[in-house]
Design a protein around this motif. Structure first.
Motif, PDB file in Angstrom:
ATOM      1  N   UNK A 107      -5.473 -12.833   3.421  1.00  0.00           N
ATOM      2  CA  UNK A 107      -6.044 -14.146   3.725  1.00  0.00           C
ATOM      3  C   UNK A 107      -7.549 -14.101   3.918  1.00  0.00           C
ATOM      4  N   UNK A 108      -8.107 -12.874   4.003  1.00  0.00           N
ATOM      5  CA  UNK A 108      -9.545 -12.686   4.230  1.00  0.00           C
ATOM      6  C   UNK A 108      -9.976 -13.322   5.559  1.00  0.00           C
ATOM      7  N   UNK A 109      -9.184 -13.067   6.588  1.00  0.00           N
ATOM      8  CA  UNK A 109      -9.462 -13.611   7.920  1.00  0.00           C
ATOM      9  C   UNK A 109      -9.658 -12.471   8.909  1.00  0.00           C
ATOM     10  N   UNK A 110     -10.821 -12.422   9.537  1.00  0.00           N
ATOM     11  CA  UNK A 110     -11.078 -11.414  10.560  1.00  0.00           C
ATOM     12  C   UNK A 110     -11.470 -12.059  11.887  1.00  0.00           C
ATOM     13  N   UNK A 111     -11.182 -13.368  12.016  1.00  0.00           N
ATOM     14  CA  UNK A 111     -11.506 -14.073  13.250  1.00  0.00           C
ATOM     15  C   UNK A 111     -10.583 -15.265  13.413  1.00  0.00           C
ATOM     16  N   UNK A 112     -10.516 -15.757  14.636  1.00  0.00           N
ATOM     17  CA  UNK A 112      -9.689 -16.914  14.937  1.00  0.00           C
ATOM     18  C   UNK A 112     -10.134 -18.131  14.130  1.00  0.00           C
ATOM     19  N   UNK A 113     -11.433 -18.346  14.047  1.00  0.00           N
ATOM     20  CA  UNK A 113     -11.951 -19.517  13.339  1.00  0.00           C
ATOM     21  C   UNK A 113     -11.561 -19.495  11.867  1.00  0.00           C
ATOM     22  N   UNK A 114     -11.633 -18.317  11.249  1.00  0.00           N
ATOM     23  CA  UNK A 114     -11.266 -18.221   9.838  1.00  0.00           C
ATOM     24  C   UNK A 114      -9.783 -18.514   9.628  1.00  0.00           C
ATOM     25  N   UNK A 115      -8.936 -18.005  10.534  1.00  0.00           N
ATOM     26  CA  UNK A 115      -7.509 -18.233  10.388  1.00  0.00           C
ATOM     27  C   UNK A 115      -7.165 -19.699  10.634  1.00  0.00           C
ATOM     28  N   UNK A 116      -7.829 -20.321  11.598  1.00  0.00           N
ATOM     29  CA  UNK A 116      -7.607 -21.749  11.826  1.00  0.00           C
ATOM     30  C   UNK A 116      -7.938 -22.550  10.567  1.00  0.00           C
ATOM     31  N   UNK A 117      -8.933 -22.084   9.837  1.00  0.00           N
ATOM     32  CA  UNK A 117      -9.304 -22.745   8.593  1.00  0.00           C
ATOM     33  C   UNK A 117      -8.304 -22.529   7.474  1.00  0.00           C
ATOM     34  N   UNK A 118      -7.369 -21.600   7.669  1.00  0.00           N
ATOM     35  CA  UNK A 118      -6.356 -21.310   6.653  1.00  0.00           C
ATOM     36  C   UNK A 118      -5.001 -21.955   6.956  1.00  0.00           C
ATOM     37  N   UNK A 119      -4.880 -22.646   8.076  1.00  0.00           N
ATOM     38  CA  UNK A 119      -3.577 -23.197   8.460  1.00  0.00           C
ATOM     39  C   UNK A 119      -3.054 -24.191   7.427  1.00  0.00           C
ATOM     40  N   UNK A 120      -3.922 -25.042   6.920  1.00  0.00           N
ATOM     41  CA  UNK A 120      -3.480 -26.000   5.891  1.00  0.00           C
ATOM     42  C   UNK A 120      -3.018 -25.272   4.632  1.00  0.00           C
ATOM     43  N   UNK A 121      -3.707 -24.189   4.304  1.00  0.00           N
ATOM     44  CA  UNK A 121      -3.287 -23.390   3.145  1.00  0.00           C
ATOM     45  C   UNK A 121      -1.895 -22.794   3.370  1.00  0.00           C
ATOM     46  N   UNK A 122      -1.645 -22.283   4.575  1.00  0.00           N
ATOM     47  CA  UNK A 122      -0.334 -21.714   4.876  1.00  0.00           C
ATOM     48  C   UNK A 122       0.747 -22.772   4.737  1.00  0.00           C
ATOM     49  N   UNK A 123       0.470 -23.976   5.220  1.00  0.00           N
ATOM     50  CA  UNK A 123       1.429 -25.077   5.066  1.00  0.00           C
ATOM     51  C   UNK A 123       1.642 -25.408   3.592  1.00  0.00           C
ATOM     52  N   UNK A 124       0.587 -25.340   2.811  1.00  0.00           N
ATOM     53  CA  UNK A 124       0.681 -25.719   1.403  1.00  0.00           C
ATOM     54  C   UNK A 124       1.578 -24.778   0.605  1.00  0.00           C
ATOM     55  N   UNK A 125       1.715 -23.538   1.055  1.00  0.00           N
ATOM     56  CA  UNK A 125       2.576 -22.586   0.358  1.00  0.00           C
ATOM     57  C   UNK A 125       4.029 -23.045   0.354  1.00  0.00           C
ATOM     58  N   UNK A 126       4.395 -23.829   1.356  1.00  0.00           N
ATOM     59  CA  UNK A 126       5.770 -24.314   1.451  1.00  0.00           C
ATOM     60  C   UNK A 126       6.089 -25.358   0.385  1.00  0.00           C
ATOM     61  N   UNK A 127       5.057 -25.920  -0.215  1.00  0.00           N
ATOM     62  CA  UNK A 127       5.255 -26.942  -1.247  1.00  0.00           C
ATOM     63  C   UNK A 127       5.604 -26.333  -2.597  1.00  0.00           C
ATOM     64  N   UNK A 128       5.375 -25.050  -2.736  1.00  0.00           N
ATOM     65  CA  UNK A 128       5.732 -24.338  -3.966  1.00  0.00           C
ATOM     66  C   UNK A 128       7.178 -23.858  -3.857  1.00  0.00           C
ATOM     67  N   UNK A 129       8.002 -24.238  -4.803  1.00  0.00           N
ATOM     68  CA  UNK A 129       9.444 -23.960  -4.724  1.00  0.00           C
ATOM     69  C   UNK A 129       9.751 -22.472  -4.618  1.00  0.00           C
ATOM     70  N   UNK A 130       9.070 -21.655  -5.404  1.00  0.00           N
ATOM     71  CA  UNK A 130       9.355 -20.213  -5.378  1.00  0.00           C
ATOM     72  C   UNK A 130       8.876 -19.574  -4.081  1.00  0.00           C
ATOM     73  N   UNK A 131       7.703 -19.996  -3.596  1.00  0.00           N
ATOM     74  CA  UNK A 131       7.223 -19.491  -2.311  1.00  0.00           C
ATOM     75  C   UNK A 131       8.155 -19.901  -1.184  1.00  0.00           C
TER      76      UNK A 131
END
Length: 235
Positions: A107-131
């Motif tokens: 995810x290229x995250x080494x801090x809390x702020x970076x990971x918080x910025x990836x939360x929407x991306x993590x949710x978006x993975x659920x929209x892909x049927x295979x993921x």
């Protein structure tokens, strides 16, 4: 044009020494402020904030709770499940350093702020049927007791609610069926087939193939639901 040449041309009246000094400071500043670079040492130091003093290479349940508070997500937030899947975490409530680095490097995250910025991306993975299918299958092994091959029904219901609660309109009926049934655990075949059933079978059950290769549990669920609806042919 190189940044150093640009600075030199703008301040050409300065001495060569001053020009070089300005260039060096500018280059240093640019290196320090690169926002997308991933720093593994920083990521490990972040991990250590949550690891146990007795085992600095593992985060336990208390550390995971603290991590969730800092991330501003509830432990039952599905984003945490997706993050655990990214890490390949083997046990709910625990992260090893190896798992942490695997997921957060990806995810290229080494801090809390970076990971918080990836939360929407993590949710978006659920929209892909295979993921979604991969995450769903992962959830079975992730949430079961490691000395058991099956998932106890209460944990299964909690995970099904998290994964299918917004997309399977028969989920509450399935829960009611489980509550009055003989089933106290779900094995992996049953777990995986619940997802396939939720995708393939219509709410009115008219396209359910009684001669299909569904587990007996789902045959029983269909019959129970038909009886509940007053549609059963059983005399």
């Amino acid at each position: 044009m190189d940044l150093g040449e640009d600075v030199s041309s703008m301040f050409g009246k300065r001495s060569k020494t001053n020009s070089n000094s300005t260039v060096n400071r500018s280059r240093s500043k640019g290196m320090e402020e690169a926002p997308t670079s991933f720093n593994q040492k920083k990521c490990i130091a972040w991990f250590r904030q949550y690891s146990s003093p007795n085992n600095t290479d593992a985060i336990g349940p208390e550390g995971v709770e603290a991590f969730c508070r800092d991330l501003n997500v509830e432990p039952e937030n599905i984003a945490l499940l997706v993050l655990s899947w990214k890490m390949g975490a083997k046990q709910m409530g625990f992260f090893t350093l190896q798992e942490w680095l695997l997921g957060l490097t990806d995810l290229q995250c080494d801090s809390l702020a970076k990971l918080q910025g990836k939360l929407n991306y993590l949710h978006s993975l659920l929209l892909d049927s295979s993921h979604f299918k991969s995450i769903y299958r992962y959830a079975f092994d992730f949430s079961r007791d490691k000395d058991q091959r099956s998932l106890d029904v209460e944990t299964a219901k909690a995970m099904l609610g998290l994964l299918l609660g917004r997309q399977w309109s028969l989920l509450n009926s399935f829960f009611q069926f489980l509550d009055q049934s003989r089933y106290r655990v779900l094995n992996k075949d049953q777990w995986c087939n619940v997802l396939e059933f939720s995708r393939a079978v219509d709410v009115d059950l008219k396209n359910y193939d009684v001669d299909g290769a569904w587990p007996v549990m789902l045959d029983e669920f269909v019959e129970w639901l038909k009886v509940t609806r007053g549609e059963s042919n059983i005399q």
